[in-house]
Design an enzyme around this catalytic site. Structure first.
Site, PDB file in Angstrom:
ATOM      1  N   CYS A 158      47.523  44.283  24.097  1.00  0.00           N
ATOM      2  CA  CYS A 158      47.247  42.888  24.458  1.00  0.00           C
ATOM      3  C   CYS A 158      47.164  41.959  23.264  1.00  0.00           C
ATOM      4  O   CYS A 158      47.288  40.746  23.417  1.00  0.00           O
ATOM      5  CB  CYS A 158      45.926  42.798  25.217  1.00  0.00           C
ATOM      6  SG  CYS A 158      46.102  43.234  26.927  1.00  0.00           S
TER       7      CYS A 158
HETATM    8  N1  CO8 Z   1      39.873  46.040  46.468  1.00  0.00           N
HETATM    9  C1  CO8 Z   1      38.647  46.351  46.956  1.00  0.00           C
HETATM   10  N2  CO8 Z   1      37.737  47.027  46.235  1.00  0.00           N
HETATM   11  C2  CO8 Z   1      38.053  47.409  45.001  1.00  0.00           C
HETATM   12  C3  CO8 Z   1      39.318  47.118  44.425  1.00  0.00           C
HETATM   13  C4  CO8 Z   1      40.244  46.402  45.217  1.00  0.00           C
HETATM   14  N3  CO8 Z   1      41.465  46.100  44.744  1.00  0.00           N
HETATM   15  N4  CO8 Z   1      39.340  47.611  43.180  1.00  0.00           N
HETATM   16  C5  CO8 Z   1      38.152  48.200  42.956  1.00  0.00           C
HETATM   17  N5  CO8 Z   1      37.378  48.080  44.046  1.00  0.00           N
HETATM   18  C6  CO8 Z   1      36.011  48.593  44.248  1.00  0.00           C
HETATM   19  C7  CO8 Z   1      35.701  49.730  43.304  1.00  0.00           C
HETATM   20  O1  CO8 Z   1      36.150  50.967  43.816  1.00  0.00           O
HETATM   21  C8  CO8 Z   1      34.198  49.634  43.207  1.00  0.00           C
HETATM   22  O2  CO8 Z   1      33.627  50.236  44.357  1.00  0.00           O
HETATM   23  P1  CO8 Z   1      32.279  51.112  44.233  1.00  0.00           P
HETATM   24  O3  CO8 Z   1      31.247  50.145  43.721  1.00  0.00           O
HETATM   25  O4  CO8 Z   1      32.058  51.568  45.619  1.00  0.00           O
HETATM   26  O5  CO8 Z   1      32.575  52.200  43.241  1.00  0.00           O
HETATM   27  C9  CO8 Z   1      33.918  48.138  43.293  1.00  0.00           C
HETATM   28  O6  CO8 Z   1      35.085  47.571  43.926  1.00  0.00           O
HETATM   29  C10 CO8 Z   1      33.699  47.505  41.965  1.00  0.00           C
HETATM   30  O7  CO8 Z   1      34.780  47.900  41.072  1.00  0.00           O
HETATM   31  P2  CO8 Z   1      34.766  47.630  39.512  1.00  0.00           P
HETATM   32  O8  CO8 Z   1      33.446  48.034  38.953  1.00  0.00           O
HETATM   33  O9  CO8 Z   1      35.985  48.239  38.928  1.00  0.00           O
HETATM   34  O10 CO8 Z   1      34.898  46.021  39.526  1.00  0.00           O
HETATM   35  P3  CO8 Z   1      34.692  45.000  38.368  1.00  0.00           P
HETATM   36  O11 CO8 Z   1      33.809  43.936  38.848  1.00  0.00           O
HETATM   37  O12 CO8 Z   1      34.352  45.655  37.066  1.00  0.00           O
HETATM   38  O13 CO8 Z   1      36.166  44.359  38.218  1.00  0.00           O
HETATM   39  C11 CO8 Z   1      38.028  44.430  36.693  1.00  0.00           C
HETATM   40  C12 CO8 Z   1      37.239  45.166  37.819  1.00  0.00           C
HETATM   41  C13 CO8 Z   1      38.579  43.162  37.293  1.00  0.00           C
HETATM   42  C14 CO8 Z   1      39.141  45.340  36.233  1.00  0.00           C
HETATM   43  C15 CO8 Z   1      37.054  44.085  35.536  1.00  0.00           C
HETATM   44  O14 CO8 Z   1      36.266  45.184  35.208  1.00  0.00           O
HETATM   45  C16 CO8 Z   1      37.781  43.613  34.288  1.00  0.00           C
HETATM   46  O15 CO8 Z   1      38.609  42.726  34.318  1.00  0.00           O
HETATM   47  N6  CO8 Z   1      37.412  44.163  33.123  1.00  0.00           N
HETATM   48  C17 CO8 Z   1      38.002  43.772  31.851  1.00  0.00           C
HETATM   49  C18 CO8 Z   1      39.270  44.486  31.686  1.00  0.00           C
HETATM   50  C19 CO8 Z   1      40.053  44.015  30.503  1.00  0.00           C
HETATM   51  O16 CO8 Z   1      39.875  42.989  29.918  1.00  0.00           O
HETATM   52  N7  CO8 Z   1      41.004  44.832  30.163  1.00  0.00           N
HETATM   53  C20 CO8 Z   1      41.955  44.511  29.174  1.00  0.00           C
HETATM   54  C21 CO8 Z   1      43.110  45.349  29.569  1.00  0.00           C
HETATM   55  S1  CO8 Z   1      44.582  44.656  29.209  1.00  0.00           S
HETATM   56  C22 CO8 Z   1      45.191  45.385  27.781  1.00  0.00           C
HETATM   57  O17 CO8 Z   1      44.498  45.777  26.930  1.00  0.00           O
HETATM   58  C23 CO8 Z   1      46.649  45.546  27.708  1.00  0.00           C
HETATM   59  C24 CO8 Z   1      47.020  46.952  27.942  1.00  0.00           C
HETATM   60  C25 CO8 Z   1      48.501  47.076  27.861  1.00  0.00           C
HETATM   61  C26 CO8 Z   1      49.212  46.426  29.022  1.00  0.00           C
HETATM   62  C27 CO8 Z   1      49.365  47.343  30.188  1.00  0.00           C
HETATM   63  C28 CO8 Z   1      50.325  46.790  31.200  1.00  0.00           C
HETATM   64  C29 CO8 Z   1      50.360  47.616  32.486  1.00  0.00           C
END
Ligand code: CO8
Length: 376
Positions: A158
């Protein structure tokens, strides 16, 4: 010795025509999950397999701020029997897909900078994934645009674009080139697991481009932005990882396994990266003798709107408006290295001469890059 002031003189953006809303994405995913659960009903009933949970458009928007994404191929991604893009291979005589995207963004950046191929001495392709090992995609872009000099690829996930800007800045300062083109063609859709509800909504495809030049070169376009400073930071973490690579075939047991596509521990990334980013921006500004009050704009990496709000608030010491820290991820989703550059490309026209801003990316590695700029 006075260091030569490097400037950004043009940016470009290629946006794929096809777009997928959260609702369309969830419909396709849920149908895939439903069929999976039917297919494995016995194992699920026996407790030997977990049923797939359904996705939810409201969750996606609330958790990330993402409403839609642009992609190279919508049909393949929304086909419940497939859930990944169909991007046909091209012959070696044709321009490759990634080079084509890069060229489209580069053409706009060069037009904005008022330069032609002969004015540029090198090309850097900086992005998360290259579509092949070699020859470098950058050299193909260089040839397609008719640029002389040198070209190379680099990858810091990223943060590739801000790392690319620092490399370009240092190269221009040292006098190894007059102008450089730095391009970020991101085909995120091809290395995202669209069958995993935890991440299927995160990424989109796009390409961005930046033209940079040394201060001794005349500004040929309408505007220029002085780079006051660049700062890079990396700290190893497995929380964002993709194990795809050329060693995969040497152990057949892992071929096609889940870890050969993007994976992350989103919560941990959120918690660990936010303070690192706000600290870096604050320290970077302070070391340049600048205060946050002087900042007119924060062009932040576009992974998560809640993350950006938190970082902007910590840097500025107050709530920050969307105008001050623009969001483009609602339309584009996370486009990896291109995100902060899209924000800079689309949200700078209203700034005035002397205004300051920071372009900042962060992500896998971990990696963080900040670039402090002033409108000339
Ligand atoms: N629909 C419904 N429920 C869902 C979904 C969905 N789509 N997805 C997850 N849930 C559920 C989970 O299973 C979980 O349920 P439970 O509590 O029962 O276990 C609940 O919802 C909460 O899930 P999370 O804890 O995962 O939810 P968050 O509030 O943490 O949100 C995010 C998830 C949006 C992913 C958030 O954590 C986030 O954005 N974090 C930061 C990530 C970030 O900045 N990453 C950078 C990565 S990018 C990068 O570095 C580039 C890599 C190279 C590129 C790759 C290209 C492919």
């Amino acid at each position: 010795m006075q260091q030569e002031e490097v400037r950004i003189v043009g940016t470009g953006l290629f946006t794929p025509e096809e777009q997928i809303s959260n609702e369309e994405l969830v419909t396709a995913f849920d149908e895939y999950a439903r069929r999976y659960n039917v297919r494995h009903a016995d194992a699920i009933a026996a407790g030997t397999l977990r049923a797939m949970g359904m996705s939810n458009a409201e969750f996606i928007e609330k958790a990330s701020g993402i409403r839609s994404r642009h992609v190279l191929d919508k049909k393949g991604i929304l086909d419940p029997d497939r859930l990944y893009p169909h991007i046909p291979e091209r012959s070696n005589d044709e321009l490759s897909v990634q080079a084509e995207m890069a060229v489209k963004a580069a053409v706009e950046a060069m037009a904005q900078a008022g330069v032609c191929a002969g004015d540029i001495d090198g090309v850097i392709v900086a992005c998360s994934n290259m579509q092949r090992a070699y020859p470098a995609v950058a050299i193909e872009v260089q040839q397609a645009l008719g640029i002389q000099g040198f070209a190379f690829d680099m990858n810091v996930a990223c943060s590739s674009a801000t790392f690319g800007i620092q490399v370009a800045t240092d190269t221009l300062r040292s006098g190894s080139a007059r102008r450089l083109l730095m391009v970020n063609p991101e085909i995120c859709s091809a290395h995202l697991e669209w069958r995993d509800r935890d991440c299927h909504f995160i990424f989109g495809d796009v390409a961005t481009a930046v033209v940079l030049q040394g201060a001794s070169q005349p500004v040929l376009g309408q505007e220029s932005w002085a780079i006051l400073g660049t700062r890079l930071q990396t700290r190893f973490s497995n929380n964002i990882r993709n194990n795809f690579g050329f060693l995969n075939r040497c152990d057949e047991t892992g071929v096609g396994a889940r870890d050969k596509l993007f994976m992350q521990e989103g919560r941990k990334v959120f918690k660990e990266v936010c303070p690192m980013v706000s600290d870096q921006i604050s320290q970077h500004l302070s070391d340049l003798g600048r205060s946050p009050e002087e900042l007119r704009r924060l062009w932040l990496h576009q992974a998560n709107s809640n993350m950006n709000e938190l970082i902007a608030r910590k840097v500025m010491g107050r709530d920050v408006s969307r105008e001050e820290a623009p969001l483009i991820l609602d339309e584009y989703a996370n486009t990896s290295s291109a995100g902060s550059i899209i924000a800079f490309h689309k949200h700078r026209a209203d700034l005035h001469k002397g205004d300051y801003g920071v372009i900042c990316s962060f992500g896998a590695g971990y990696s963080i890059g900040s670039v402090v700029v002033r409108k000339c």
